[in-house]
Design a protein around this motif. Structure first.
Motif, PDB file in Angstrom:
ATOM      1  N   THR A  15       0.836  -1.201   0.000  1.00 29.42           N
ATOM      2  CA  THR A  15       0.000   0.000   0.000  1.00 29.42           C
ATOM      3  C   THR A  15       0.873   1.256   0.000  1.00 29.42           C
ATOM      4  O   THR A  15       0.530   2.258  -0.631  1.00 29.42           O
ATOM      5  N   THR A  16       2.005   1.203   0.683  1.00 27.13           N
ATOM      6  CA  THR A  16       2.936   2.329   0.661  1.00 27.13           C
ATOM      7  C   THR A  16       3.425   2.588  -0.762  1.00 27.13           C
ATOM      8  O   THR A  16       3.420   3.734  -1.240  1.00 27.13           O
ATOM      9  N   GLY A  17       3.836   1.528  -1.450  1.00 25.17           N
ATOM     10  CA  GLY A  17       4.308   1.683  -2.829  1.00 25.17           C
ATOM     11  C   GLY A  17       3.231   2.210  -3.751  1.00 25.17           C
ATOM     12  O   GLY A  17       3.479   3.106  -4.575  1.00 25.17           O
ATOM     13  N   ARG A  18       2.020   1.695  -3.613  1.00 24.73           N
ATOM     14  CA  ARG A  18       0.918   2.132  -4.476  1.00 24.73           C
ATOM     15  C   ARG A  18       0.491   3.565  -4.149  1.00 24.73           C
ATOM     16  O   ARG A  18       0.070   4.304  -5.031  1.00 24.73           O
ATOM     17  N   SER A  19       0.603   3.934  -2.879  1.00 24.83           N
ATOM     18  CA  SER A  19       0.251   5.302  -2.495  1.00 24.83           C
ATOM     19  C   SER A  19       1.232   6.302  -3.096  1.00 24.83           C
ATOM     20  O   SER A  19       0.841   7.405  -3.502  1.00 24.83           O
ATOM     21  N   ILE A  20       2.499   5.932  -3.158  1.00 23.34           N
ATOM     22  CA  ILE A  20       3.515   6.833  -3.712  1.00 23.34           C
ATOM     23  C   ILE A  20       3.231   7.118  -5.184  1.00 23.34           C
ATOM     24  O   ILE A  20       3.403   8.247  -5.653  1.00 23.34           O
ATOM     25  N   LEU A  21       2.758   6.118  -5.925  1.00 21.21           N
ATOM     26  CA  LEU A  21       2.420   6.309  -7.329  1.00 21.21           C
ATOM     27  C   LEU A  21       0.982   6.792  -7.511  1.00 21.21           C
ATOM     28  O   LEU A  21       0.517   6.936  -8.634  1.00 21.21           O
ATOM     29  N   ARG A  22       0.287   6.993  -6.405  1.00 22.66           N
ATOM     30  CA  ARG A  22      -1.122   7.403  -6.399  1.00 22.66           C
ATOM     31  C   ARG A  22      -2.004   6.418  -7.156  1.00 22.66           C
ATOM     32  O   ARG A  22      -2.976   6.790  -7.796  1.00 22.66           O
ATOM     33  N   LEU A  23      -1.643   5.131  -7.070  1.00 20.74           N
ATOM     34  CA  LEU A  23      -2.529   4.080  -7.570  1.00 20.74           C
ATOM     35  C   LEU A  23      -3.653   3.855  -6.565  1.00 20.74           C
ATOM     36  O   LEU A  23      -4.723   3.366  -6.926  1.00 20.74           O
ATOM     37  N   VAL A  24      -3.380   4.172  -5.305  1.00 16.21           N
ATOM     38  CA  VAL A  24      -4.429   4.287  -4.286  1.00 16.21           C
ATOM     39  C   VAL A  24      -4.269   5.679  -3.667  1.00 16.21           C
ATOM     40  O   VAL A  24      -3.147   6.149  -3.493  1.00 16.21           O
ATOM     41  N   PRO A  25      -5.360   6.356  -3.354  1.00 14.03           N
ATOM     42  CA  PRO A  25      -5.242   7.738  -2.855  1.00 14.03           C
ATOM     43  C   PRO A  25      -4.794   7.767  -1.399  1.00 14.03           C
ATOM     44  O   PRO A  25      -5.438   7.154  -0.538  1.00 14.03           O
ATOM     45  N   PRO A  26      -3.705   8.471  -1.084  1.00 15.85           N
ATOM     46  CA  PRO A  26      -3.298   8.619   0.321  1.00 15.85           C
ATOM     47  C   PRO A  26      -4.333   9.448   1.087  1.00 15.85           C
ATOM     48  O   PRO A  26      -4.997  10.322   0.530  1.00 15.85           O
ATOM     49  N   SER A  27      -4.472   9.167   2.380  1.00 22.50           N
ATOM     50  CA  SER A  27      -5.405   9.922   3.220  1.00 22.50           C
ATOM     51  C   SER A  27      -4.770  11.200   3.749  1.00 22.50           C
ATOM     52  O   SER A  27      -5.464  12.196   3.986  1.00 22.50           O
ATOM     53  N   ALA A  28      -3.457  11.165   3.951  1.00 23.23           N
ATOM     54  CA  ALA A  28      -2.752  12.337   4.470  1.00 23.23           C
ATOM     55  C   ALA A  28      -1.263  12.149   4.206  1.00 23.23           C
ATOM     56  O   ALA A  28      -0.817  11.085   3.775  1.00 23.23           O
ATOM     57  N   GLY A  29      -0.499  13.235   4.477  1.00 23.08           N
ATOM     58  CA  GLY A  29       0.944  13.173   4.296  1.00 23.08           C
ATOM     59  C   GLY A  29       1.390  13.840   3.015  1.00 23.08           C
ATOM     60  O   GLY A  29       0.575  14.313   2.212  1.00 23.08           O
ATOM     61  N   ARG A  30       2.692  13.882   2.806  1.00 22.47           N
ATOM     62  CA  ARG A  30       3.251  14.550   1.647  1.00 22.47           C
ATOM     63  C   ARG A  30       4.226  13.620   0.934  1.00 22.47           C
ATOM     64  O   ARG A  30       5.059  12.968   1.581  1.00 22.47           O
ATOM     65  N   ILE A  31       4.132  13.562  -0.401  1.00 24.29           N
ATOM     66  CA  ILE A  31       5.038  12.770  -1.231  1.00 24.29           C
ATOM     67  C   ILE A  31       5.694  13.717  -2.224  1.00 24.29           C
ATOM     68  O   ILE A  31       5.025  14.258  -3.115  1.00 24.29           O
ATOM     69  N   PHE A  35       8.445  14.123  -5.196  1.00 24.17           N
ATOM     70  CA  PHE A  35       9.267  13.405  -6.164  1.00 24.17           C
ATOM     71  C   PHE A  35       9.916  14.435  -7.093  1.00 24.17           C
ATOM     72  O   PHE A  35       9.224  15.258  -7.691  1.00 24.17           O
ATOM     73  N   GLU A  36      11.236  14.394  -7.145  1.00 25.28           N
ATOM     74  CA  GLU A  36      12.003  15.379  -7.912  1.00 25.28           C
ATOM     75  C   GLU A  36      11.618  16.806  -7.510  1.00 25.28           C
ATOM     76  O   GLU A  36      11.520  17.722  -8.335  1.00 25.28           O
ATOM     77  N   GLY A  37      11.341  16.968  -6.201  1.00 29.23           N
ATOM     78  CA  GLY A  37      11.028  18.289  -5.675  1.00 29.23           C
ATOM     79  C   GLY A  37       9.603  18.745  -5.867  1.00 29.23           C
ATOM     80  O   GLY A  37       9.254  19.863  -5.462  1.00 29.23           O
ATOM     81  N   LYS A  38       8.738  17.901  -6.451  1.00 31.41           N
ATOM     82  CA  LYS A  38       7.348  18.291  -6.692  1.00 31.41           C
ATOM     83  C   LYS A  38       6.421  17.463  -5.804  1.00 31.41           C
ATOM     84  O   LYS A  38       6.632  16.254  -5.621  1.00 31.41           O
ATOM     85  N   ASP A  39       5.392  18.128  -5.296  1.00 33.48           N
ATOM     86  CA  ASP A  39       4.408  17.456  -4.442  1.00 33.48           C
ATOM     87  C   ASP A  39       3.417  16.707  -5.330  1.00 33.48           C
ATOM     88  O   ASP A  39       2.649  17.309  -6.085  1.00 33.48           O
ATOM     89  N   ILE A  40       3.440  15.385  -5.237  1.00 34.14           N
ATOM     90  CA  ILE A  40       2.588  14.547  -6.097  1.00 34.14           C
ATOM     91  C   ILE A  40       1.112  14.786  -5.810  1.00 34.14           C
ATOM     92  O   ILE A  40       0.273  14.752  -6.714  1.00 34.14           O
ATOM     93  N   ALA A  41       0.771  15.051  -4.546  1.00 29.50           N
ATOM     94  CA  ALA A  41      -0.641  15.237  -4.182  1.00 29.50           C
ATOM     95  C   ALA A  41      -1.249  16.449  -4.877  1.00 29.50           C
ATOM     96  O   ALA A  41      -2.464  16.506  -5.090  1.00 29.50           O
ATOM     97  N   SER A  42      -0.435  17.443  -5.233  1.00 24.77           N
ATOM     98  CA  SER A  42      -0.960  18.669  -5.844  1.00 24.77           C
ATOM     99  C   SER A  42      -1.113  18.560  -7.352  1.00 24.77           C
ATOM    100  O   SER A  42      -1.641  19.470  -7.994  1.00 24.77           O
ATOM    101  N   LEU A  43      -0.649  17.448  -7.945  1.00 27.89           N
ATOM    102  CA  LEU A  43      -0.679  17.317  -9.400  1.00 27.89           C
ATOM    103  C   LEU A  43      -2.080  16.962  -9.887  1.00 27.89           C
ATOM    104  O   LEU A  43      -2.773  16.131  -9.299  1.00 27.89           O
TER     105      LEU A  43
END
Length: 608
Positions: free
Chosen positions: A352-368, A370-378
């Motif tokens: 679930t951690t791996g899938r959350s990082i790729l947003r294959l499952v939506p994280p409930s909270a926290g910040r990811i 990648f290359e300096g960009k916040d994935i949650a804001s994309l």
């Protein structure tokens, strides 16, 4: 004393396209009283077919079994089917690899064990249920009386396997055949089942035929070992002798491909697995992988306080009745060229951690980041572009590939969809990708079913590389592979990391493999990281009780340890389901060495 089981000249063939093709040829071995004999080999070697031939469970329409199978002097192949049904369960019992498919999902586990007693021992229902309950207690199922009337899906994998062992022991068989009974289990549950089998064998005085591809398990349990390759027994002898001085090149290849816990002591970087020629037995020298970690740069991936929960709904209005706390406040970083391994048992939140990082499952909270960009804001477009740089390799390569499309089309699809090349250039890049993962370009016209498991995993790696990513999440990418194929695929991944500077988030429950391929390790339990640090620190000085428990459960390919007793634990993995209003406790961490951080163990570990 005469052997309990004597197999003489066994040849088993299957009819394919009107032609009989042997899959086991002229196999002979004995299993003595109270003895454990292991049949070891990779997929397709004929191990399970040997067991099914012994039990006469192969379909008569398209299989043929020749030779002699003597059980206490009685030839099982000469018995009529009615007599053979009495032999099964009464004299010979079998445990299969996947207990969930062996148990009826619509009947309680207690009823299923009692049913065997009614059929084979002529008991009435009340006596059968009383005996079944006693068997549950014998195989150390906690709270056996309260769990007697539960259904299989309410049990963990290890507990379901204990139910199968109880069923196998119901009629006090003289021989127990265990066909890969621990392959699908986590390392701690595997240790429990192996200890249970050894303990029950001593108490019941039965013989055991143990089928596996894991040489560590063989060393832990077997008195003698039969090594099979392509239907033939290539070596047989006392287990200690087979391990100390293997004669057959294939046996040497199997042993050399097994990673041994502690073998990386004193080494700073990951190390390739030795490659042994199955025909000659010759081996190359394993070498350390060149250091490609860009430690001076900002981390490629930064995960801060990641939380992923899944709602459980019920009732007429489909209200939230609970939540699965799959990932709880997980934080780590990963540099380019580095491998961070996430280890832990099934259900701990690794995948679930791996899938959350790729947003294959939506994280409930926290910040990811990648290359300096916040994935949650994309947004959708930005996430799609970002996923070009982050790819995933899944556990089951066959399920990851479309069976109706050629592998060439599957590899070309992401290249053309992302507009990186036209059709002609995409074909050239597919040929290059196939060469890069050790396959021939002319294989592009084949379909997935025409490849072996190891080749299919190479294809999945090629597809992950198609978009030239910087991060690859490898989710149990080699756990389904045989030991020598696993070594080849891991060597490929290490070579590609050195060549391309890839960062790997390597998700696995195989501790010995993790030690060989990782730079840093994060240990997860119940959705939380309980310990994280450099590989050497974690393996040479583990601090958290759960980390120590994981290390102690790893089977070691050393027959001298076979007499060791670990002590039987009845612990099940705790459930991550919580009430809707549950507030997780605040965890504290301490740094015991540079980069080595440990969760301060709470009351649950004081009681463990």
């Amino acid at each position: 004393m005469p052997p309990v089981l004597s197999i003489q000249g066994l040849t088993t063939s299957f009819r394919v396209d009107g032609v009989w093709r042997p899959v086991v040829e002229n196999l002979s071995f004995d299993v003595g009283p109270r003895e454990t004999v292991a049949i070891v080999g990779e997929s397709g070697s004929g191990k399970s077919v040997t067991a099914l031939s012994t039990m006469r469970l192969l379909p008569a329409a398209n299989s043929r079994v020749e030779g002699r199978i003597l059980l206490q002097g009685r030839d099982l192949l000469a018995l009529p089917e009615a007599e053979m049904r009495q032999v099964r369960g009464n004299d010979v019992a079998m445990i299969f690899q996947e207990p969930m498919t062996s148990l009826n999902p619509v009947l309680t586990v207690g009823f299923q064990v009692a049913e065997a007693l009614v059929y084979h021992r002529g008991m009435n229902q009340a006596a059968a249920e009383a005996e079944a309950l006693r068997l549950f207690e014998r195989v150390r199922i906690p709270a056996a009386r309260s769990r007697f009337h539960e259904y299989p899906h309410r049990f963990s994998g290890g507990m379901r396997q204990r139910v199968m062992i109880a069923m196998a022991l119901a009629c006090k068989p003289k021989l127990l055949i265990a066909d890969e009974p621990t392959t699908a289990l986590d390392v701690t549950i595997q240790a429990q089942i192996l200890e249970l089998v050894k303990m029950l064998q001593e108490e019941e005085g039965m013989s055991v035929l143990f089928i596996t591809h894991d040489m560590g398990v063989v060393a832990e349990i077997a008195d003698r070992t039969v090594v099979m390759y392509k239907g033939l027994a290539v070596e047989e002898g006392p287990t200690a002798e087979v391990f100390r001085a293997p004669r057959a090149p294939y046996t040497r290849a199997l042993l050399s491909a097994v990673p041994e816990l502690g073998s990386m002591a004193g080494r700073a970087r990951p190390m390739r697995f030795p490659v042994v020629d199955i025909v000659t037995g010759g081996s190359d020298q394993p070498v350390e992988v060149p250091d490609t970690v860009a430690a001076a740069e900002r981390p490629l991936l930064e995960v801060s306080n990641l939380v992923t929960r899944f709602d459980i709904r019920g009732g007429i209005l489909s209200r939230v009745t609970g939540r699965v706390h799959a990932v709880e406040s997980v934080s780590f970083s990963l540099h380019a060229g580095e491998t961070l391994a996430l280890v832990g048992e099934s259900g701990c939140g690794k995948s679930t951690t791996g899938r959350s990082i790729l947003r294959l499952v939506p994280p409930s909270a926290g910040r990811i980041m990648f290359e300096g960009k916040d994935i949650a804001s994309l947004g959708r477009t930005g996430l799609r572009a970002m996923r070009r740089r982050m790819q995933m390799i899944f556990q089951d390569p066959f399920a990851s590939l479309n069976p109706r499309r050629t592998v060439g089309a599957a590899l070309a699809e992401p290249i053309t969809v992302h507009g990186l090349a036209g059709k002609a250039e995409a074909r050239e890049r597919v040929a290059e990708l196939l060469r890069k993962v050790g396959l021939s370009p002319d294989m592009a016209s084949r379909y997935p079913h025409e490849f072996s498991g190891g080749q299919r995993q190479r294809l999945c790696i090629a597809r992950a590389l198609a978009l030239e990513p910087r991060l690859i999440v490898a989710d149990e990418a080699v756990s389904a592979l045989d030991v020598s194929i696993k070594a080849q695929v891991l060597n490929l991944m290490l070579d590609l990391q050195a060549e391309l500077g890839l960062a790997y988030l390597f998700i696995s429950h195989d501790i010995a493999v993790v030690e060989r391929v990782s730079h840093r390790i994060a240990v997860m339990y119940m959705g939380e990281v309980v310990e994280i640090g450099p590989r050497a620190a974690i393996f040479e000085a583990p601090q958290h009780p759960y980390t120590k428990r994981l290390m102690a459960a790893v089977p070691v390919p050393d027959p001298a340890r076979r007499a060791m007793r670990r002590g039987l634990s009845n612990d099940e993995i705790r459930s991550p389901v919580r009430a809707p209003d549950f507030v997780p406790p605040v965890r504290t961490y301490r740094e015991v060495a540079p980069g080595h951080v440990v969760q301060v163990a709470g009351e649950e570990w004081d009681r463990a």
